[in-house]
Scaffold this active site. Structure first.
Site, short mmCIF file in Angstrom:
data_model
loop_
_atom_site.label_atom_id
_atom_site.label_comp_id
_atom_site.label_asym_id
_atom_site.label_seq_id
_atom_site.Cartn_x
_atom_site.Cartn_y
_atom_site.Cartn_z
N GLY A 271 -0.32 0.80 4.05
CA GLY A 271 -1.08 1.68 3.16
C GLY A 271 -2.25 1.03 2.45
N GLU B 220 -1.71 -2.94 -3.93
CA GLU B 220 -0.99 -1.76 -3.44
C GLU B 220 -1.92 -0.56 -3.36
OE1 GLU B 220 1.30 -0.49 -1.99
OE2 GLU B 220 3.32 -1.04 -2.66
N ASP B 221 -1.62 0.34 -2.44
CA ASP B 221 -2.37 1.59 -2.37
C ASP B 221 -1.96 2.51 -3.51
OD1 ASP B 221 0.18 1.86 -1.31
OD2 ASP B 221 -0.42 3.06 0.41
N ASP C 111 4.43 4.72 -7.01
CA ASP C 111 5.03 6.03 -7.21
C ASP C 111 6.29 5.84 -8.09
OD1 ASP C 111 5.82 8.70 -6.76
OD2 ASP C 111 6.46 8.36 -4.72
N LYS D 233 1.14 7.02 -10.08
CA LYS D 233 1.69 8.32 -10.50
C LYS D 233 2.60 8.07 -11.70
CE LYS D 233 2.16 10.20 -5.75
NZ LYS D 233 3.15 10.59 -4.74
N PHE E 61 1.84 14.77 -3.56
CA PHE E 61 1.77 13.97 -2.34
C PHE E 61 0.35 13.97 -1.78
CE2 PHE E 61 2.21 12.94 2.13
CZ PHE E 61 2.94 11.76 2.03
N ASP F 34 -0.62 7.70 4.28
CA ASP F 34 -0.26 8.52 5.43
C ASP F 34 0.79 9.58 5.10
OD1 ASP F 34 1.82 6.49 5.07
OD2 ASP F 34 2.67 7.30 6.90
N ARG G 218 -4.23 8.20 7.66
CA ARG G 218 -4.70 6.94 7.05
C ARG G 218 -6.20 6.77 7.17
NH1 ARG G 218 -0.17 3.91 5.85
NH2 ARG G 218 1.55 3.93 7.32
P1 IMP Z 1 7.49 3.80 -4.49
O1 IMP Z 1 8.40 2.75 -3.96
O2 IMP Z 1 8.21 5.09 -4.75
O3 IMP Z 1 6.68 3.36 -5.70
O4 IMP Z 1 6.49 4.17 -3.35
C1 IMP Z 1 5.52 3.32 -2.97
C2 IMP Z 1 5.09 3.53 -1.55
O5 IMP Z 1 5.35 4.85 -1.06
C3 IMP Z 1 3.59 3.36 -1.50
O6 IMP Z 1 3.25 2.02 -1.26
C4 IMP Z 1 3.19 4.30 -0.39
O7 IMP Z 1 3.25 3.61 0.83
C5 IMP Z 1 4.24 5.40 -0.42
N1 IMP Z 1 3.74 6.58 -1.18
C6 IMP Z 1 4.01 6.91 -2.47
N2 IMP Z 1 3.40 8.05 -2.82
C7 IMP Z 1 2.72 8.47 -1.74
C8 IMP Z 1 1.87 9.61 -1.47
O8 IMP Z 1 1.58 10.48 -2.33
N3 IMP Z 1 1.35 9.67 -0.21
C9 IMP Z 1 1.62 8.75 0.76
N4 IMP Z 1 2.40 7.68 0.56
C10 IMP Z 1 2.95 7.53 -0.68
MG MG Z 2 2.33 1.17 0.31
#
Ligand code: IMP
Ligand code: MG
Length: 182
Positions: free
Chosen positions: A51, A105-106, A109, A137, A160, A167, A173
């Protein structure tokens, strides 16, 4: 004119235009350049594949301090929700031992991925670990303040999104702008 895009079974509409993304990256690079200008040793930039690949490239070319690029691959999402289980699919491409680390990081979440990443990098001997994310977020974040990303480009609601590296089941992407699920 219809600017929506369909990926697999879902439709996405424009959300953050490339110009706004670029502005956020310029701003982040300015802050990082100030912060690391006098660093004693090269900073280890950790690109979280896949990402963060576009964001890392765009950010890196604006950074003016010595740095090394390390990457690793993790995966937690299936479809449009985080599974909560983080898989390290590819291990670190280089050593972070004794280095100041900046995770790129992209998006952050729930913070699950970040928690695993920070733990892994500390285990591998990183001298310090900071986090720079293009998107955050805050309403989805489930971890404590100590895990909050240090540098955030754009805060977004708990929706999302795809594009600019992000992606939906591997598609989207390559979109230049960011789109949100309709
Ligand atoms: P977390 O572990 O829940 O913080 O999620 C982190 C990872 O989930 C990110 O590095 C993204 O790869 C993916 N992710 C989280 N939110 C989104 C979204 O809205 N769209 C696409 N990928 C997401
Ligand atoms: Mg990621």
């Amino acid at each position: 004119m219809d600017h929506s895009v369909t990926l697999h079974d879902k439709t996405f509409v424009p959300f953050i235009p490339y110009e706004q993304i670029e502005e956020a990256i310029d701003w982040l690079a300015g802050i990082l350049n100030n912060r690391y200008r006098d660093a004693k040793a090269p900073i280890a930039l950790v690109c979280v594949l896949n990402g963060a690949i576009i964001f890392t490239a765009e950010l890196m070319k604006r950074l003016e301090f010595p740095l090394e690029l390390v990457s690793l691959k993790v995966s937690s999402y299936e479809g449009t929700t985080s599974t909560g289980e983080i898989h390290c699919v590819l291990s670190l491409s280089g050593s972070v031992e004794g280095k100041e680390v900046l995770i790129v990081e992209d998006i952050v979440d729930t913070g699950n991925t970040l928690e695993t990443l920070v733990g892994t990098l500390r285990e591998q001997g990183a001298a310090s670990v900071k986090v720079c994310t293009l998107l955050f977020k805050p309403d989805a974040f489930k971890k404590g303040p100590e895990l909050k990303p240090d540098y955030v480009g754009i805060e977004i609601p708990n929706r999302f999104i795809v594009g600019f590296g992000l992606d939906y089941d591997e598609l989207g992407r390559n979109l230049k702008d960011i789109y949100v699920l309709k």
